[in-house]
Design an enzyme around this catalytic site. Structure first.
Site, PDB file in Angstrom:
ATOM      1  N   CYS A   1       0.792  -1.386  -0.001  1.00 32.44           N
ATOM      2  CA  CYS A   1       0.042  -0.115  -0.030  1.00 32.44           C
ATOM      3  C   CYS A   1       0.746   1.171  -0.220  1.00 32.44           C
ATOM      4  CB  CYS A   1      -0.857  -0.136   1.393  1.00 32.44           C
ATOM      5  SG  CYS A   1      -1.706   1.604   1.582  1.00 32.44           S
TER       6      CYS A   1
ATOM      7  N   CYS B   1       0.808   3.556   3.211  1.00 28.81           N
ATOM      8  CA  CYS B   1       1.351   2.800   4.342  1.00 28.81           C
ATOM      9  C   CYS B   1       3.030   2.962   3.901  1.00 28.81           C
ATOM     10  CB  CYS B   1       1.043   1.334   4.238  1.00 28.81           C
ATOM     11  SG  CYS B   1      -0.712   0.858   5.094  1.00 28.81           S
TER      12      CYS B   1
ATOM     13  N   ASP C   1      -1.173  16.296  -1.558  1.00 25.60           N
ATOM     14  CA  ASP C   1      -1.534  15.358  -2.618  1.00 25.60           C
ATOM     15  C   ASP C   1      -0.649  15.790  -3.811  1.00 25.60           C
ATOM     16  OD1 ASP C   1      -4.406  13.804  -3.779  1.00 25.60           O
ATOM     17  OD2 ASP C   1      -2.958  14.528  -5.255  1.00 25.60           O
TER      18      ASP C   1
ATOM     19  N   HIS D   1      -4.081   0.799   8.701  1.00 24.52           N
ATOM     20  CA  HIS D   1      -4.618   0.424   7.126  1.00 24.52           C
ATOM     21  C   HIS D   1      -6.187   0.301   7.360  1.00 24.52           C
ATOM     22  CE1 HIS D   1      -4.281  -0.422   3.190  1.00 24.52           C
ATOM     23  NE2 HIS D   1      -5.155  -1.481   3.308  1.00 24.52           N
TER      24      HIS D   1
ATOM     25  N   ASN E   1     -13.427   9.384  -1.406  1.00 20.17           N
ATOM     26  CA  ASN E   1     -13.726   8.580  -2.595  1.00 20.17           C
ATOM     27  C   ASN E   1     -13.821   7.081  -2.042  1.00 20.17           C
ATOM     28  OD1 ASN E   1     -13.879  10.834  -4.581  1.00 20.17           O
ATOM     29  ND2 ASN E   1     -11.812  10.341  -4.652  1.00 20.17           N
TER      30      ASN E   1
ATOM     31  N   GLY F   1     -14.774   6.566  -7.465  1.00 18.43           N
ATOM     32  CA  GLY F   1     -13.432   7.157  -7.783  1.00 18.43           C
ATOM     33  C   GLY F   1     -12.308   6.950  -6.898  1.00 18.43           C
TER      34      GLY F   1
ATOM     35  N   HIS G   1      -6.244   2.859   0.854  1.00 15.82           N
ATOM     36  CA  HIS G   1      -6.047   3.424   2.203  1.00 15.82           C
ATOM     37  C   HIS G   1      -6.588   4.516   2.238  1.00 15.82           C
ATOM     38  CE1 HIS G   1      -3.102   3.450   5.907  1.00 15.82           C
ATOM     39  NE2 HIS G   1      -3.907   4.451   5.764  1.00 15.82           N
TER      40      HIS G   1
ATOM     41  N   HIS H   1      -8.680   8.031   2.781  1.00 14.58           N
ATOM     42  CA  HIS H   1      -8.238   9.236   2.923  1.00 14.58           C
ATOM     43  C   HIS H   1      -9.139  10.263   2.690  1.00 14.58           C
ATOM     44  CE1 HIS H   1      -7.649   7.780  -0.991  1.00 14.58           C
ATOM     45  NE2 HIS H   1      -7.831   8.744  -1.571  1.00 14.58           N
TER      46      HIS H   1
ATOM     47  N   HIS I   1      -9.550  13.803   1.449  1.00 14.33           N
ATOM     48  CA  HIS I   1      -9.316  14.860   0.632  1.00 14.33           C
ATOM     49  C   HIS I   1      -9.665  16.166   1.283  1.00 14.33           C
ATOM     50  CE1 HIS I   1      -8.003  12.592  -3.418  1.00 14.33           C
ATOM     51  NE2 HIS I   1      -8.859  11.957  -2.696  1.00 14.33           N
TER      52      HIS I   1
END
Ligand code: AMP
Ligand code: ZN
Length: 113
Positions: free
Chosen positions: A4, A7, A30, A46, A87, A93, A98, A100, A102
């Protein structure tokens, strides 16, 4: 999760511009920003996404804390307002599995949704 990429960022195996870290979360820029400021907040544990996450008290608390990092870090990054996006699943999308959040903003042309 050895394969990942997030990770690997947590474990400092691949570089990232980390803007925040504590014992449970990491936030980093990002790599392909969609706004003037765009960063991701991830848990160190995770977890794939909201579709697979357990709906127990510890998980709900973890996501609540993660969400409340958004305004703190957005302000630190100079934003007066921001948008968050999560997402979930290929059809939602999601590309990195893992979880997250945004967080982005900085431009004055956000489309109303
Ligand atoms: P999602 O489509 O919600 O899974 O978003 C994955 C996000 O991770 C995208 O916005 C990518 O630009 C970002 N991303 C992928 N790899 C990296 C990386 N190594 N460092 C920072 N951001 C990344
Ligand atoms: Zn991971």
């Amino acid at each position: 999760m050895s394969d990942c990429i997030f990770c690997k960022i947590i474990n400092k195996e691949i570089p990232a511009t980390i803007i925040y870290e504590d014992d449970r979360f990491v936030a980093f820029k990002d790599i392909n920003p969609i706004d003037k400021v765009h960063f991701l907040i991830i848990p160190k544990m995770h977890e794939e996404n909201l579709l697979t996450a357990k709906n127990d008290l510890a998980t709900r608390e973890m996501f609540g804390e993660m969400l409340m990092l958004a305004p703190k870090l957005a302000k630190k990054e100079g934003l007066e307002g921001f948008r968050t996006m999560i997402n979930s699943g290929v059809k939602g999308g999601q590309e990195v599995f893992h979880i997250h959040f945004h967080v982005y903003g900085g431009s004055d042309h956000l489309r109303k949704i």
